[in-house]
Write an enzyme that holds these catalytic residues in place. Structure first.
Site, PDB file in Angstrom:
ATOM      1  N   HIS A   1      49.312  39.617  45.658  1.00 15.14           N
ATOM      2  CA  HIS A   1      50.379  39.489  46.609  1.00 15.14           C
ATOM      3  C   HIS A   1      51.706  38.733  46.351  1.00 15.14           C
ATOM      4  CE1 HIS A   1      47.353  42.338  48.760  1.00 15.14           C
ATOM      5  NE2 HIS A   1      48.983  42.850  48.944  1.00 15.14           N
TER       6      HIS A   1
ATOM      7  N   ARG B   1      40.881  46.015  48.353  1.00  8.79           N
ATOM      8  CA  ARG B   1      39.372  47.524  48.657  1.00  8.79           C
ATOM      9  C   ARG B   1      38.238  46.323  47.828  1.00  8.79           C
ATOM     10  NH1 ARG B   1      43.780  51.427  48.520  1.00  8.79           N
ATOM     11  NH2 ARG B   1      43.517  52.326  50.875  1.00  8.79           N
TER      12      ARG B   1
END
Ligand code: AMP
Length: 267
Positions: A33, A184
């Protein structure tokens, strides 16, 4: 850095800005990100806006919406350190005031690969990204190639619905052993974390899907799909590959669904 908790605050901030570069996320931020944020920061003269919203409409009823990691305070700190100008972190009620019945269906590019195994997923993604584009009115929006089909779905939607937004794709950021960074990954046990790195090893054995499959099966990973596809339409491409192709994979490791892909250029 401004923290914007609702649409009114976002609109007020947006009205005070010139060009905006936008990075939509579901939070639990990592280096992947932050690389999108860096790319946005490189564009001179634009303010950088990150959104953090775990979008319920892109999760199926038996998927991991409830267990999806949520680390908002840490995310805000990372955004601050990364030099973001603002973070929009709305509630579900702010994003979906009751009564909304309109959705964005992108069509063929959303159907294969993840689309086959996650019915409604890309409809949820396209709808929330359309809403975020209309709310934030960015000049540019940054998406990771890690979610390759998502990137193509968003490019198609922006083209078909005339969004005045340049969609910028950013290469996948990986851990040292090759595992694609993902929110995740933090749900993997130590043993499964080691095993998960075999997914990238398998892609590197491509573009032959059979060669890649063997690497997965040696690691006792049964892929949900493993397909060589056209980079734009995502329709199946034959092996041996002529021209460009993307080998795309989804697999469960220890109950956590992971996806990855690698681009190839055939003869
Ligand atoms: P997510 O929070 O997982 O929905 O991801 C938000 C954005 O970050 C999407 O555009 C993703 O494709 C991108 N992203 C997630 N992981 C990576 C990664 N390892 N490398 C590059 N981009 C990523």
């Amino acid at each position: 850095m401004k923290v914007l908790e609702n649409l009114a605050a976002l609109r007020a901030w947006r009205a005070s800005q010139g060009d905006v570069g936008f990075v939509p996320t579901m939070g639990a931020l990592h280096e992947g990100h932050l690389t999108l944020v860096e790319r946005a920061r490189e564009q001179a003269g634009q303010a950088v806006l990150v959104s953090i919203f775990v979008n319920p409409t892109q999760f199926g009823p038996s998927e991991d919406l409830a267990s999806y990691p949520r680390t908002l305070e840490r995310d805000l700190e990372l955004c601050r350190e990364a030099g973001c100008d603002a973070v929009y972190a709305p509630t579900t009620e702010d994003m979906y005031p009751s009564g909304a019945t309109t959705f964005v269906e992108v069509g063929a590019v959303a159907e294969p690969l993840c689309g086959r195994f996650r019915p409604g997923h890309f409809r949820g993604v396209a709808t929330v990204v359309a809403k975020l584009f209309l709310r934030a009115q960015p000049q540019r929006a940054y998406f990771g190639e890690k979610d390759y089909q998502q990137l193509q779905v968003i490019r198609t939607m922006a083209r078909d619905l005339d969004f005045p937004v340049a969609v910028v794709g950013v290469p996948t950021v990986r851990e040292a052993d090759g595992l694609a960074m993902s929110s995740r990954n933090q749900r993997l046990s130590p043993d499964d974390r080691v095993k998960a790195a075999r997914i990238y090893a398998a892609l590197q054995a491509g573009p032959s899907p059979q060669a890649a499959r063997e690497v997965l099966l040696e690691a006792a990973i049964e892929p949900q799909y493993l397909e060589l596809v056209d980079p734009v339409t995502l329709q199946p491409r034959p092996y041996p590959l002529k021209g460009p192709g993307v080998l795309a994979v989804a697999a469960f490791v220890g109950g956590v669904r992971l996806i990855d892909n690698l681009s190839f250029e055939g003869a």
